[in-house]
Design a protein around this motif. Structure first.
Motif, PDB file in Angstrom:
ATOM      1  N   ARG A  79      78.545 -23.039  72.426  1.00  0.00           N
ATOM      2  CA  ARG A  79      78.619 -21.498  71.581  1.00  0.00           C
ATOM      3  C   ARG A  79      80.109 -22.087  70.379  1.00  0.00           C
ATOM      4  O   ARG A  79      81.360 -22.600  71.619  1.00  0.00           O
ATOM      5  CB  ARG A  79      78.924 -20.943  72.320  1.00  0.00           C
ATOM      6  CG  ARG A  79      77.259 -20.316  73.031  1.00  0.00           C
ATOM      7  CD  ARG A  79      78.067 -18.431  73.561  1.00  0.00           C
ATOM      8  NE  ARG A  79      76.440 -17.488  74.511  1.00  0.00           N
ATOM      9  CZ  ARG A  79      75.832 -17.338  74.355  1.00  0.00           C
ATOM     10  NH1 ARG A  79      75.420 -16.988  72.737  1.00  0.00           N
ATOM     11  NH2 ARG A  79      74.997 -16.925  75.028  1.00  0.00           N
ATOM     12  N   GLY A  80      79.004 -21.821  69.608  1.00  0.00           N
ATOM     13  CA  GLY A  80      80.666 -21.489  68.081  1.00  0.00           C
ATOM     14  C   GLY A  80      79.761 -21.333  67.618  1.00  0.00           C
ATOM     15  O   GLY A  80      78.885 -20.621  67.749  1.00  0.00           O
ATOM     16  N   PRO A  81      80.995 -20.696  66.498  1.00  0.00           N
ATOM     17  CA  PRO A  81      80.586 -19.394  65.332  1.00  0.00           C
ATOM     18  C   PRO A  81      79.579 -20.406  64.686  1.00  0.00           C
ATOM     19  O   PRO A  81      79.200 -21.877  63.947  1.00  0.00           O
ATOM     20  CB  PRO A  81      81.708 -20.029  64.206  1.00  0.00           C
ATOM     21  CG  PRO A  81      82.813 -20.373  64.969  1.00  0.00           C
ATOM     22  CD  PRO A  81      82.035 -21.490  66.578  1.00  0.00           C
ATOM     23  N   GLY A  82      78.312 -19.792  65.333  1.00  0.00           N
ATOM     24  CA  GLY A  82      76.969 -19.494  63.913  1.00  0.00           C
ATOM     25  C   GLY A  82      76.169 -20.734  65.149  1.00  0.00           C
ATOM     26  O   GLY A  82      74.802 -21.430  64.263  1.00  0.00           O
ATOM     27  N   VAL A  83      76.089 -20.880  66.290  1.00  0.00           N
ATOM     28  CA  VAL A  83      75.838 -22.067  66.562  1.00  0.00           C
ATOM     29  C   VAL A  83      75.370 -21.986  68.393  1.00  0.00           C
ATOM     30  O   VAL A  83      76.551 -21.412  68.494  1.00  0.00           O
ATOM     31  CB  VAL A  83      75.618 -23.583  66.894  1.00  0.00           C
ATOM     32  CG1 VAL A  83      76.826 -24.516  67.144  1.00  0.00           C
ATOM     33  CG2 VAL A  83      75.142 -24.426  66.945  1.00  0.00           C
ATOM     34  N   HIS A 107      70.855 -23.607  68.371  1.00  0.00           N
ATOM     35  CA  HIS A 107      70.282 -22.151  67.346  1.00  0.00           C
ATOM     36  C   HIS A 107      71.069 -21.408  66.651  1.00  0.00           C
ATOM     37  O   HIS A 107      72.574 -22.493  66.917  1.00  0.00           O
ATOM     38  CB  HIS A 107      70.274 -20.878  68.740  1.00  0.00           C
ATOM     39  CG  HIS A 107      68.928 -21.433  69.220  1.00  0.00           C
ATOM     40  ND1 HIS A 107      67.517 -20.937  70.590  1.00  0.00           N
ATOM     41  CD2 HIS A 107      69.072 -21.432  71.451  1.00  0.00           C
ATOM     42  CE1 HIS A 107      67.729 -21.151  71.186  1.00  0.00           C
ATOM     43  NE2 HIS A 107      68.263 -21.774  72.354  1.00  0.00           N
ATOM     44  N   GLY A 108      70.309 -20.718  65.985  1.00  0.00           N
ATOM     45  CA  GLY A 108      71.703 -20.027  64.998  1.00  0.00           C
ATOM     46  C   GLY A 108      71.804 -21.476  63.721  1.00  0.00           C
ATOM     47  O   GLY A 108      71.103 -21.968  63.512  1.00  0.00           O
ATOM     48  N   PRO A 109      72.263 -20.511  62.255  1.00  0.00           N
ATOM     49  CA  PRO A 109      72.282 -21.478  61.515  1.00  0.00           C
ATOM     50  C   PRO A 109      72.922 -22.548  61.227  1.00  0.00           C
ATOM     51  O   PRO A 109      72.773 -23.496  60.622  1.00  0.00           O
ATOM     52  CB  PRO A 109      72.958 -20.383  60.326  1.00  0.00           C
ATOM     53  CG  PRO A 109      73.208 -19.211  61.163  1.00  0.00           C
ATOM     54  CD  PRO A 109      72.736 -19.246  62.579  1.00  0.00           C
ATOM     55  N   VAL A 110      74.713 -22.647  61.501  1.00  0.00           N
ATOM     56  CA  VAL A 110      75.084 -23.780  62.003  1.00  0.00           C
ATOM     57  C   VAL A 110      74.048 -24.854  63.163  1.00  0.00           C
ATOM     58  O   VAL A 110      74.303 -25.747  63.042  1.00  0.00           O
ATOM     59  CB  VAL A 110      76.335 -23.090  62.708  1.00  0.00           C
ATOM     60  CG1 VAL A 110      77.402 -24.958  62.770  1.00  0.00           C
ATOM     61  CG2 VAL A 110      77.125 -22.590  61.392  1.00  0.00           C
ATOM     62  N   GLY A 111      73.894 -23.989  63.786  1.00  0.00           N
ATOM     63  CA  GLY A 111      72.638 -25.229  64.934  1.00  0.00           C
ATOM     64  C   GLY A 111      72.150 -25.733  63.957  1.00  0.00           C
ATOM     65  O   GLY A 111      71.958 -27.413  64.177  1.00  0.00           O
ATOM     66  N   ALA A 112      71.282 -25.233  63.257  1.00  0.00           N
ATOM     67  CA  ALA A 112      69.847 -26.173  62.428  1.00  0.00           C
ATOM     68  C   ALA A 112      70.291 -27.175  61.547  1.00  0.00           C
ATOM     69  O   ALA A 112      70.625 -28.453  61.183  1.00  0.00           O
ATOM     70  CB  ALA A 112      69.251 -24.699  61.778  1.00  0.00           C
TER      71      ALA A 112
END
Length: 143
Positions: A79-83, A107-112
């Motif tokens: 996990r990280g900020p936004g991912v 997952h998440g906006p940063v993940g994309a």
């Protein structure tokens, strides 16, 4: 959610394949996609185990095992900020051997964004890992 997947069939019984999957600290011996793996917790890999993984061209990441089946494989997440990233490593018996599915799900906006930027590298690493695993369990060439 963005995911990449690689499926390979190893000509070996799952009882020979899954222990290699679960022995994460030895992965650098059979795939060039991994520089080093270090368990932060004592004992064999288990749900809750934390593992530091260093890969070429990627930041070092700590993964936490979220699911483990001693006869099939495991899933871990970082996990990280936004991912939130899931790494899945599953084996199942098929005629003539074991089918191994390796999947990375972000997952998440940063993940994309990360998935888009690293798509080619991720595909290459999944292929190296799958093919290296298959070679390892059948006595083929290893790193």
């Amino acid at each position: 959610m963005v995911h990449e997947e690689y499926v390979v069939t190893a000509q070996a019984d799952p009882s020979a394949v899954v222990p290699v999957i679960l022995d994460v600290e030895r992965w650098p011996e059979w795939t060039p996609s991994i520089r080093s793996v270090r368990l932060l917790d004592r004992g064999p890999l288990a749900v809750g185990s934390r593992v530091v993984v260093s890969q070429p061209k990627l930041p070092t990441v700590t993964w936490t095992v979220t699911e483990l089946d001693a006869e099939r494989g495991f899933t871990w997440e970082s996990r990280g900020p936004g991912v939130r990233t899931l790494g899945e490593h599953w084996a199942r018996p098929v005629p003539g051997g074991t089918e191994v599915t390796l999947r990375l799900v972000q997952h998440g906006p940063v993940g994309a964004v990360i998935a888009r930027l690293t798509r080619g590298l991720t595909r290459r690493y999944l292929r190296w890992e799958g093919d290296g695993l298959a070679a390892r369990v059948t006595g083929g060439a290893t790193r």
